[in-house]
Design a protein around this motif. Structure first.
Motif, PDB file in Angstrom:
ATOM      1  N   ARG A 166       7.572  -6.009  -0.154  1.00  0.00           N
ATOM      2  CA  ARG A 166       7.188  -4.605  -0.225  1.00  0.00           C
ATOM      3  C   ARG A 166       6.204  -4.432  -1.378  1.00  0.00           C
ATOM      4  O   ARG A 166       6.447  -4.907  -2.486  1.00  0.00           O
ATOM      5  CB  ARG A 166       8.398  -3.699  -0.439  1.00  0.00           C
ATOM      6  N   GLU A 206       4.185  -1.425  -3.445  1.00  0.00           N
ATOM      7  CA  GLU A 206       4.196   0.029  -3.671  1.00  0.00           C
ATOM      8  C   GLU A 206       5.141   0.730  -2.689  1.00  0.00           C
ATOM      9  O   GLU A 206       4.864   1.802  -2.164  1.00  0.00           O
ATOM     10  CB  GLU A 206       2.784   0.608  -3.551  1.00  0.00           C
ATOM     11  N   ARG A 247       6.034  -0.141   0.318  1.00  0.00           N
ATOM     12  CA  ARG A 247       5.737  -0.277   1.737  1.00  0.00           C
ATOM     13  C   ARG A 247       5.848  -1.735   2.165  1.00  0.00           C
ATOM     14  O   ARG A 247       5.286  -2.627   1.533  1.00  0.00           O
ATOM     15  CB  ARG A 247       4.335   0.259   2.025  1.00  0.00           C
ATOM     16  N   SER A 248       6.553  -1.972   3.256  1.00  0.00           N
ATOM     17  CA  SER A 248       6.732  -3.329   3.767  1.00  0.00           C
ATOM     18  C   SER A 248       5.431  -3.845   4.367  1.00  0.00           C
ATOM     19  O   SER A 248       4.816  -3.187   5.206  1.00  0.00           O
ATOM     20  CB  SER A 248       7.831  -3.348   4.830  1.00  0.00           C
ATOM     21  N   SER A 283       5.416  -4.111   8.128  1.00  0.00           N
ATOM     22  CA  SER A 283       5.258  -2.889   8.914  1.00  0.00           C
ATOM     23  C   SER A 283       3.795  -2.571   9.199  1.00  0.00           C
ATOM     24  O   SER A 283       3.501  -1.679   9.993  1.00  0.00           O
ATOM     25  CB  SER A 283       5.893  -1.702   8.180  1.00  0.00           C
ATOM     26  N   MET A 284       2.880  -3.311   8.548  1.00  0.00           N
ATOM     27  CA  MET A 284       1.453  -3.066   8.720  1.00  0.00           C
ATOM     28  C   MET A 284       0.877  -4.002   9.782  1.00  0.00           C
ATOM     29  O   MET A 284       1.288  -5.153   9.901  1.00  0.00           O
ATOM     30  CB  MET A 284       0.690  -3.292   7.410  1.00  0.00           C
ATOM     31  N   GLN A 299      -4.385  -3.059   9.068  1.00  0.00           N
ATOM     32  CA  GLN A 299      -3.863  -2.240   7.981  1.00  0.00           C
ATOM     33  C   GLN A 299      -3.676  -3.056   6.706  1.00  0.00           C
ATOM     34  O   GLN A 299      -3.964  -2.570   5.613  1.00  0.00           O
ATOM     35  CB  GLN A 299      -2.541  -1.598   8.402  1.00  0.00           C
ATOM     36  N   ARG A 300      -3.204  -4.304   6.846  1.00  0.00           N
ATOM     37  CA  ARG A 300      -3.047  -5.153   5.673  1.00  0.00           C
ATOM     38  C   ARG A 300      -4.401  -5.462   5.045  1.00  0.00           C
ATOM     39  O   ARG A 300      -4.554  -5.448   3.815  1.00  0.00           O
ATOM     40  CB  ARG A 300      -2.316  -6.455   6.033  1.00  0.00           C
ATOM     41  N   TYR A 354      -5.542  -2.381   3.291  1.00  0.00           N
ATOM     42  CA  TYR A 354      -4.742  -2.152   2.088  1.00  0.00           C
ATOM     43  C   TYR A 354      -5.198  -3.078   0.958  1.00  0.00           C
ATOM     44  O   TYR A 354      -5.331  -2.643  -0.196  1.00  0.00           O
ATOM     45  CB  TYR A 354      -3.262  -2.362   2.383  1.00  0.00           C
TER      46      TYR A 354
END
Length: 241
Positions: free
Chosen positions: A68, A70, A72-73, A76-77, A81-82, A85
């Protein structure tokens, strides 16, 4: 005062299987990094240090457990999205600079912003500000071959800072530098942590680098075997506020 974790790893496993050889690179890693902390990851070659950095930053996938960032897992992205990020919230510093030889310092620093479609004028302004932070504004128009090793590494640090990241991952950032350049690089990271509260996770073989972090995490055979707090002799801007 409660601390704010920026990285949380729970029971993280990573295995490389070529069909004929199976390597358990990470074996049940449990690790927490607090916001504003400087952590050194140390251990012998092949113990999993770089694999851990790659898995924590989402550059590589894991085979078990959870990471995780911040809150957020990473699992899950989506891949997109990764990638987004990392571009927005992470900075990376590597041993061999990875600078484009035909580009000037400021052009190298602004390149990630241009790839992210930041307007050219804004990208140039932010790149110059980042170079100023690392004391290289006077060298902004110089190409890498016109810079010393320590100056090149400062350009890579400026590039890592240009997107105002939440965390900077550094893999052997002093490994290709002489003692003077290594000292300058660590002092710069320490100052950025003190003044801006920037979080660093630093993979290193150099105990003199590790001793200037807040904590040393020691690895052996893919596992964390020891954590050692260093004596704090500095005051972060976030602590003094």
């Amino acid at each position: 005062m409660d601390t704010d974790p920026i990285v949380e790893a729970g029971a993280v496993y990573k295995t490389y299987d070529t069909g004929s050889v199976r390597v358990d690179a990470l074996r049940g890693i449990q690790l927490r990094v607090d916001r504003g902390e400087m952590v050194a990851v140390m251990g012998p070659s092949g113990c999993g240090k770089t694999t851990l950095l790659n898995c924590l930053s989402g550059l590589d996938s894991i085979d078990g457990g959870e990471v995780r960032i911040e809150g957020r897992s990473l699992a899950s992205m989506s891949d997109r999205q990764r990638t987004d990020y990392r571009a927005r919230r992470m900075g990376f510093v590597f041993q061999f600079y990875n600078l484009m030889p035909v580009l000037s310092a400021v052009e190298n620093v602004e390149l990630p912003l241009l790839v992210a479609r930041v307007p050219m004028r804004d990208a140039r302004r932010r790149a110059l500000e980042a170079l100023s932070l690392v004391g290289l504004e006077a060298r902004a128009r110089h190409v890498p071959d016109e810079l010393s090793g320590g100056q090149r590494q400062r350009v890579t640090i400026a590039r890592a800072l240009v997107n105002d990241p939440a965390i900077v991952w550094a893999d052997e950032p002093t490994g290709d530098l002489d003692s003077e350049g290594a000292d300058e690089t660590v002092e710069l990271m320490r100052r950025l942590n003190d003044e801006r509260g920037l979080t660093f996770v630093v993979v290193t073989h150099d105990i003199s680098v590790g001793r200037r972090m807040d904590r040393i995490v020691r690895m052996l055979d893919g596992a964390v075997v020891e954590e050692q707090l260093m004596e704090v002799t500095h005051v972060r801007a976030t602590d003094a506020a």
